[in-house]
Design an enzyme around this catalytic site. Structure first.
Site, PDB file in Angstrom:
ATOM      1  N   ARG A   1       0.826  -1.210   0.000  1.00  0.00           N
ATOM      2  CA  ARG A   1       0.000   0.000   0.000  1.00  0.00           C
ATOM      3  C   ARG A   1       0.863   1.265   0.000  1.00  0.00           C
ATOM      4  O   ARG A   1       0.402   2.346  -0.340  1.00  0.00           O
ATOM      5  CB  ARG A   1      -0.965  -0.033   1.190  1.00  0.00           C
ATOM      6  CG  ARG A   1      -2.071   0.961   1.125  1.00  0.00           C
ATOM      7  CD  ARG A   1      -3.337   0.569   1.888  1.00  0.00           C
ATOM      8  NE  ARG A   1      -3.154  -0.315   2.998  1.00  0.00           N
ATOM      9  CZ  ARG A   1      -2.746   0.062   4.221  1.00  0.00           C
ATOM     10  NH1 ARG A   1      -2.469   1.313   4.464  1.00  0.00           N
ATOM     11  NH2 ARG A   1      -2.628  -0.837   5.173  1.00  0.00           N
TER      12      ARG A   1
ATOM     13  N   ASP B   1      -2.381  20.794 -13.346  1.00  0.00           N
ATOM     14  CA  ASP B   1      -2.774  19.548 -13.995  1.00  0.00           C
ATOM     15  C   ASP B   1      -2.183  19.593 -15.411  1.00  0.00           C
ATOM     16  O   ASP B   1      -2.603  20.389 -16.253  1.00  0.00           O
ATOM     17  CB  ASP B   1      -4.314  19.453 -14.024  1.00  0.00           C
ATOM     18  CG  ASP B   1      -4.807  18.149 -14.636  1.00  0.00           C
ATOM     19  OD1 ASP B   1      -4.059  17.533 -15.417  1.00  0.00           O
ATOM     20  OD2 ASP B   1      -5.946  17.750 -14.342  1.00  0.00           O
TER      21      ASP B   1
END
Ligand SMILES: Cc1ncc(COP(=O)(O)O)c(C=O)c1O
Length: 418
Positions: free
Chosen positions: A60, A185
């Protein structure tokens, strides 16, 4: 093996962060699906978990195949480090949560990707984060929107779907003046066409689902930033929320990246031809493409971007019905919500991505009824244009002109041929 570090992007895409496997000599990246890792002793295990020693301890929090890709993405963007996550939205939400806390405010460009808008207007307020959507082409307006509690500026350039180009360098000066991070972005451009960190941005986010992977078969995202911030995201956000990127998908992106240079050149060259064709077609009211002289930020785009990208948006005459019927009439271009794939993909925001937003709200973001977003693929540009031409000709034949207003005659039902 030592490597030259200052390669050109085309070489970096193939060689950066990648070495033949030390056991087998395999050139392509090994896929290591392991979740658990063994340590020689408890002291080493403790040092790795504490971040005092490099290493991977649990799936994880990281994976060796993904780590190669993270190092590669960081090098391509010119950043200190990066983290691979399960989607572009995981990257965007993690980056924002890394710099914002309860009581903070963020200034966001007004035509931002719909998922980012949803996160900032629905989930973020539940954690005490407020947002203002601002026209960031207007630097005075941006400057005026910064408050005492503003902790970040978030932009997307060129924007989705109207291709607004923002001045990264100028906006980064404003963010530095206020000592707040500028997040960008960079999905529409990829590092091949635009390097925001070199222009003064602090954090870059990506939907790797699009051009980085480039084959429409992986959902992934990246945050590129200073090592300290990436470690914070890994340990305190992505790790705890379980947003990890798996080994197989990382392998696919590593493979996709090797041809990104070739792909981006072809996307740009096809998109330019398509945009020029559309601009000269009577059935088209307006074309949005930074590579056109008519684009309001054409000069800025030439300065800031190495290429103009593969997305072309345009308005067909005849409004909502014409827009819908136009894409139903296409044969080669596929109706789809994604972009950046080898196939030409098309969508009608008013009836697809933005259908739930009331018309007056939609119009504020430039989403008119006849707006079409085309993700120009890697096919032969002549075939893409021929497909557009037959669909536009069909629509023209069904558009009625009444006192200068164009409306679509819906009496002829259209059946899509694929
Ligand atoms: C500009 C932009 N950013 C982010 C995203 C979200 O990416 P993902 O679907 O991988 O979560 C998209 C998706 O279309 C996008 O177009």
């Amino acid at each position: 093996m030592t490597k030259k570090v200052f390669w050109d992007m085309d070489t970096q895409l193939i060689h950066s962060a990648q070495y033949p496997d030390s056991n087998t000599g395999a050139i392509s990246q090994a896929v290591i699906p392991a979740v658990a890792y063994a340590f020689p002793d408890v002291e080493t295990a403790a040092a790795v978990v504490a971040g005092e020693k490099e290493g991977i301890y649990y799936g994880r929090y990281g994976n060796p195949t993904t780590r190669t890709l993270e190092q590669k993405i960081a090098e391509l963007e010119g950043g200190e480090d990066s983290i691979g996550l399960s989607s572009g939205m995981a990257a965007i939400s993690s980056a924002l949560l890394a710099v914002l806390s309860r009581g903070d405010h963020v200034v966001v460009t007004k035509d931002v990707y719909g998922g980012t808008y949803n996160f900032l207007t629905s989930l973020a307020p539940r954690f005490g984060i407020s947002v203002d959507f601002v026209d960031c082409t207007n630097l005075d307006c941006l400057q005026a929107s910064i408050k005492e509690n503003t902790k970040a500026i978030y932009i997307e350039t060129p924007s989705n779907p109207c291709l607004t180009v923002l001045d990264i360098e100028a906006i980064s000066k404003i963010s530095k003046l206020h000592s707040i991070p500028l997040i960008i972005d960079n999905t529409f451009m990829s590092p091949y066409l635009q390097k925001p960190l070199e222009l003064g941005a602090d954090i870059v986010v990506h939907s790797a689902t699009k051009y980085l992977n480039g084959h429409g078969d992986v959902l992934a995202g990246f945050v590129v930033a200073r090592k300290k911030l990436i470690t914070f995201i890994r340990e305190k956000i992505a790790g705890n929320l379980g947003q990890n990127l798996n080994a197989w998908e990382s392998f696919l992106i590593l493979r996709g990246l090797k041809t990104m240079g070739l792909r981006m050149k072809q996307h740009c060259s096809n998109a330019q031809k398509v945009a020029e064709y559309l601009e000269n077609n009577e059935a088209v009211q307006k074309v949005y493409y930074p590579g056109l002289r008519s684009h309001p930020q054409h000069q800025l785009a030439k300065r800031q971007m190495k290429g103009m990208g593969g997305i072309v948006s345009f308005e067909v005459r005849g409004g909502f019905s014409a827009g819908k019927q136009f894409i139903n009439q296409l044969n080669l271009a596929m109706i789809s919500f994604s972009l950046g794939d080898p196939e030409t993909l098309v969508q009608h925001p008013a009836s697809m991505t933005h259908f739930s937003i009331p018309e007056n709200e939609r119009l504020k973001f430039g989403i008119s009824d006849g707006l079409i977003r085309l993700s120009v693929g890697l096919e032969d540009s002549k075939d893409i244009i021929a497909d557009l031409e037959q669909a536009l000709a069909f629509c023209s034949a069904h558009v009625k002109v009444n006192s200068g207003q164009h409306s679509y005659n819906e009496s002829t039902p259209i059946i899509r041929k694929i």
